[in-house]
Design a protein around this motif. Structure first.
Motif, PDB file in Angstrom:
ATOM      1  N   GLY A 100      59.410   1.276 -24.709  1.00  0.00           N
ATOM      2  CA  GLY A 100      58.127   0.636 -24.586  1.00  0.00           C
ATOM      3  C   GLY A 100      57.663   0.884 -23.040  1.00  0.00           C
ATOM      4  O   GLY A 100      58.383   0.943 -22.119  1.00  0.00           O
ATOM      5  N   PRO A 101      56.458   0.833 -23.024  1.00  0.00           N
ATOM      6  CA  PRO A 101      55.640   1.036 -21.936  1.00  0.00           C
ATOM      7  C   PRO A 101      55.942  -0.221 -20.474  1.00  0.00           C
ATOM      8  O   PRO A 101      55.819   0.356 -19.357  1.00  0.00           O
ATOM      9  CB  PRO A 101      53.894   0.875 -22.352  1.00  0.00           C
ATOM     10  N   ALA A 102      56.405  -1.562 -21.120  1.00  0.00           N
ATOM     11  CA  ALA A 102      56.553  -2.389 -20.068  1.00  0.00           C
ATOM     12  C   ALA A 102      57.753  -2.050 -19.460  1.00  0.00           C
ATOM     13  O   ALA A 102      58.061  -2.308 -18.169  1.00  0.00           O
ATOM     14  CB  ALA A 102      56.493  -3.686 -20.774  1.00  0.00           C
ATOM     15  N   PHE A 228      58.294   0.606 -33.100  1.00  0.00           N
ATOM     16  CA  PHE A 228      57.774  -0.866 -32.892  1.00  0.00           C
ATOM     17  C   PHE A 228      56.304  -0.671 -33.209  1.00  0.00           C
ATOM     18  O   PHE A 228      56.010  -1.598 -33.925  1.00  0.00           O
ATOM     19  CB  PHE A 228      57.945  -0.833 -31.215  1.00  0.00           C
ATOM     20  N   ASN A 229      55.701   0.385 -33.218  1.00  0.00           N
ATOM     21  CA  ASN A 229      54.159   0.644 -33.614  1.00  0.00           C
ATOM     22  C   ASN A 229      54.308   0.665 -35.260  1.00  0.00           C
ATOM     23  O   ASN A 229      53.361   0.058 -35.614  1.00  0.00           O
ATOM     24  CB  ASN A 229      53.662   2.023 -33.166  1.00  0.00           C
ATOM     25  N   GLU A 230      55.092   1.049 -35.864  1.00  0.00           N
ATOM     26  CA  GLU A 230      55.221   0.906 -37.261  1.00  0.00           C
ATOM     27  C   GLU A 230      55.612  -0.642 -37.791  1.00  0.00           C
ATOM     28  O   GLU A 230      54.912  -0.997 -38.795  1.00  0.00           O
ATOM     29  CB  GLU A 230      56.537   1.876 -37.908  1.00  0.00           C
ATOM     30  N   THR A 231      56.268  -1.268 -36.703  1.00  0.00           N
ATOM     31  CA  THR A 231      56.679  -2.698 -37.108  1.00  0.00           C
ATOM     32  C   THR A 231      55.234  -3.402 -37.011  1.00  0.00           C
ATOM     33  O   THR A 231      54.781  -4.364 -37.755  1.00  0.00           O
ATOM     34  CB  THR A 231      57.513  -3.330 -36.140  1.00  0.00           C
ATOM     35  N   LEU A 232      54.437  -3.167 -35.981  1.00  0.00           N
ATOM     36  CA  LEU A 232      53.199  -3.765 -35.745  1.00  0.00           C
ATOM     37  C   LEU A 232      52.196  -3.556 -36.862  1.00  0.00           C
ATOM     38  O   LEU A 232      51.419  -4.291 -37.235  1.00  0.00           O
ATOM     39  CB  LEU A 232      52.488  -3.602 -34.302  1.00  0.00           C
ATOM     40  N   THR A 233      52.323  -2.115 -37.507  1.00  0.00           N
ATOM     41  CA  THR A 233      51.536  -1.740 -38.556  1.00  0.00           C
ATOM     42  C   THR A 233      51.776  -2.731 -39.709  1.00  0.00           C
ATOM     43  O   THR A 233      50.834  -3.058 -40.347  1.00  0.00           O
ATOM     44  CB  THR A 233      51.626  -0.277 -38.664  1.00  0.00           C
ATOM     45  N   LEU A 234      52.889  -2.880 -40.111  1.00  0.00           N
ATOM     46  CA  LEU A 234      53.464  -3.671 -41.049  1.00  0.00           C
ATOM     47  C   LEU A 234      52.937  -5.070 -40.943  1.00  0.00           C
ATOM     48  O   LEU A 234      52.680  -5.706 -41.872  1.00  0.00           O
ATOM     49  CB  LEU A 234      54.891  -3.564 -41.312  1.00  0.00           C
ATOM     50  N   VAL A 235      53.086  -5.505 -39.659  1.00  0.00           N
ATOM     51  CA  VAL A 235      52.491  -7.031 -39.541  1.00  0.00           C
ATOM     52  C   VAL A 235      51.147  -7.052 -39.824  1.00  0.00           C
ATOM     53  O   VAL A 235      50.470  -7.951 -40.574  1.00  0.00           O
ATOM     54  CB  VAL A 235      52.917  -7.374 -37.958  1.00  0.00           C
ATOM     55  N   GLY A 236      50.370  -5.944 -39.268  1.00  0.00           N
ATOM     56  CA  GLY A 236      48.901  -5.923 -39.594  1.00  0.00           C
ATOM     57  C   GLY A 236      48.348  -5.726 -40.929  1.00  0.00           C
ATOM     58  O   GLY A 236      47.250  -6.332 -41.595  1.00  0.00           O
ATOM     59  N   ALA A 237      49.359  -5.243 -41.724  1.00  0.00           N
ATOM     60  CA  ALA A 237      49.271  -4.807 -43.172  1.00  0.00           C
ATOM     61  C   ALA A 237      49.658  -6.349 -43.920  1.00  0.00           C
ATOM     62  O   ALA A 237      49.386  -6.265 -45.160  1.00  0.00           O
ATOM     63  CB  ALA A 237      50.052  -3.700 -43.391  1.00  0.00           C
ATOM     64  N   GLY A 238      50.181  -7.178 -43.327  1.00  0.00           N
ATOM     65  CA  GLY A 238      50.378  -8.293 -44.138  1.00  0.00           C
ATOM     66  C   GLY A 238      52.053  -8.418 -44.879  1.00  0.00           C
ATOM     67  O   GLY A 238      52.114  -9.340 -45.329  1.00  0.00           O
ATOM     68  N   GLU A 239      52.624  -7.461 -44.230  1.00  0.00           N
ATOM     69  CA  GLU A 239      54.111  -7.388 -44.960  1.00  0.00           C
ATOM     70  C   GLU A 239      54.885  -8.413 -44.252  1.00  0.00           C
ATOM     71  O   GLU A 239      55.967  -8.445 -44.837  1.00  0.00           O
ATOM     72  CB  GLU A 239      54.451  -5.842 -44.696  1.00  0.00           C
ATOM     73  N   GLY A 240      54.573  -9.118 -43.301  1.00  0.00           N
ATOM     74  CA  GLY A 240      55.479  -9.999 -42.662  1.00  0.00           C
ATOM     75  C   GLY A 240      55.156 -10.344 -41.216  1.00  0.00           C
ATOM     76  O   GLY A 240      54.246  -9.616 -40.668  1.00  0.00           O
ATOM     77  N   ALA A 246      56.322 -11.501 -24.626  1.00  0.00           N
ATOM     78  CA  ALA A 246      55.057 -12.028 -24.427  1.00  0.00           C
ATOM     79  C   ALA A 246      54.309 -10.913 -23.841  1.00  0.00           C
ATOM     80  O   ALA A 246      52.931 -10.597 -24.009  1.00  0.00           O
ATOM     81  CB  ALA A 246      54.912 -13.123 -23.418  1.00  0.00           C
ATOM     82  N   HIS A 247      54.917  -9.777 -23.221  1.00  0.00           N
ATOM     83  CA  HIS A 247      54.110  -8.642 -22.482  1.00  0.00           C
ATOM     84  C   HIS A 247      53.523  -7.868 -23.863  1.00  0.00           C
ATOM     85  O   HIS A 247      52.639  -7.126 -23.401  1.00  0.00           O
ATOM     86  CB  HIS A 247      55.246  -7.897 -21.779  1.00  0.00           C
ATOM     87  N   SER A 252      50.137  -4.109 -26.212  1.00  0.00           N
ATOM     88  CA  SER A 252      50.046  -3.755 -27.642  1.00  0.00           C
ATOM     89  C   SER A 252      48.996  -4.268 -28.368  1.00  0.00           C
ATOM     90  O   SER A 252      49.085  -5.030 -29.526  1.00  0.00           O
ATOM     91  CB  SER A 252      51.179  -3.681 -28.532  1.00  0.00           C
ATOM     92  N   ALA A 253      47.750  -4.722 -27.686  1.00  0.00           N
ATOM     93  CA  ALA A 253      46.612  -5.317 -28.181  1.00  0.00           C
ATOM     94  C   ALA A 253      46.285  -4.642 -29.573  1.00  0.00           C
ATOM     95  O   ALA A 253      45.933  -3.318 -29.350  1.00  0.00           O
ATOM     96  CB  ALA A 253      45.689  -5.559 -27.338  1.00  0.00           C
TER      97      ALA A 253
END
Length: 301
Positions: A100-102, A228-240, A246-247, A252-253
């Protein structure tokens, strides 16, 4: 088989052609050199050196033995010295992965400080997906990695925690939690929590996706993703939902994901990890440098 001291005595005498100088180079007595060569000649069955009161010369058999042994012995000693340099030396190349970038930004600072202290050692940084960290360490593709803790795994060493940050929950933008100021760990019993890949240590998977809340309520576990990006995509799609540091709010806004602080969760820890059999002087020195650089009070974002 020849013993090491026999090899060294024979090769050194073959080069010096003088028992006294040979003894000085080997830090032994002249008598010890003479006894060793005599014992070696008895085992072989012929003289290796022709001796007179004035000079020492290799015999025909001795010269043949020297010419065959010398290159092999040089390769052995050179290989041993390279191994010692890799284990104890602070020169050469140190390959460090980050997730990750941080972590990459932190690693740049640690690498600069390390190069200042050890200018003869190069540092090569390489980004890795979380699931790649342990395979890379075990294969020797990298020497150590800056990533999440805990990584309790056989053959893997966790260095000290370098950064500790607040834990937040990534939820879909339209989720009821997205309108709240904070959530509790007990709230995880009301949602589906995404998982890390099963190739990662159980300690880290349980840290991010526990099976139960602190009071024992079961938590529904959802699918996992390799990146990690796949995980956030699943979040955005309502999968969980998924717990992150906090960074992530800065790095990853996303319009489809909202990060809600936990009011009672343990922080997210970051640190270096490396293979136990790869704990060279370079690795230990880099870990010490990173710790000294980031040993300020624990960071929260």
């Amino acid at each position: 088989m020849l013993e090491r001291h026999e090899l060294e005595a024979f090769l050194t005498l073959a080069e010096e052609l003088h028992f006294g100088r040979t003894a000085e180079r080997l830090h032994v007595s002249t008598a010890r050199v003479s006894q060793t060569i005599a014992k070696l000649e008895r085992r072989i069955g012929v003289p290796l050196f022709n001796r007179t009161s004035r000079r020492v010369q290799l015999s025909l058999v001795g010269r043949q033995l020297y010419e065959e042994i010398r290159p092999a012995w040089s390769r052995i000693t050179d290989a041993f010295e390279r191994a010692v340099d890799a284990g104890r030396g602070l020169t050469g190349l140190l390959r460090v992965a980050f997730t990750g970038p941080a972590a990459g930004q932190l690693l740049v600072g640690a690498a600069e400080a390390f190069r200042t202290r050890h200018p003869e050692c190069q540092v090569q940084n390489k980004e890795a997906h979380l699931a790649e960290v342990l395979p890379w360490l075990r294969s020797g593709e990298v020497d150590l990695a800056l990533t999440y803790h805990p990584m309790h795994e056989e053959g893997i060493v966790m260095g000290p925690v370098l950064v500790r940050e607040a834990r937040v929950l990534a939820v879909p933008a339209g989720h009821p939690f997205a309108r709240r100021a904070a959530v509790s760990v007990e709230d995880l019993a009301r949602v589906t929590v995404l998982q890390l890949p099963d190739t990662l240590p159980e300690s880290l998977r349980e840290d991010r996706a526990p099976c139960r809340t602190p009071t024992g309520r079961p938590i529904a576990l959802g699918p996992s993703a390799m990146t990690f990006n796949e995980t956030l995509t699943l979040v955005g799609a309502g999968e969980g939902v998924f717990a992150v540091g906090a960074h992530t709010r800065r790095y990853s806004a996303r319009p489809d994901v909202v990060y809600v602080p936990f009011e009672d969760a343990a922080p997210v820890d970051w640190g270096l990890v490396w293979a136990a059999d790869g704990a060279t002087a370079r690795v230990r020195a880099f870990s010490e440098t990173a710790l000294n650089l980031l040993q300020a009070p624990a960071r929260n974002s």
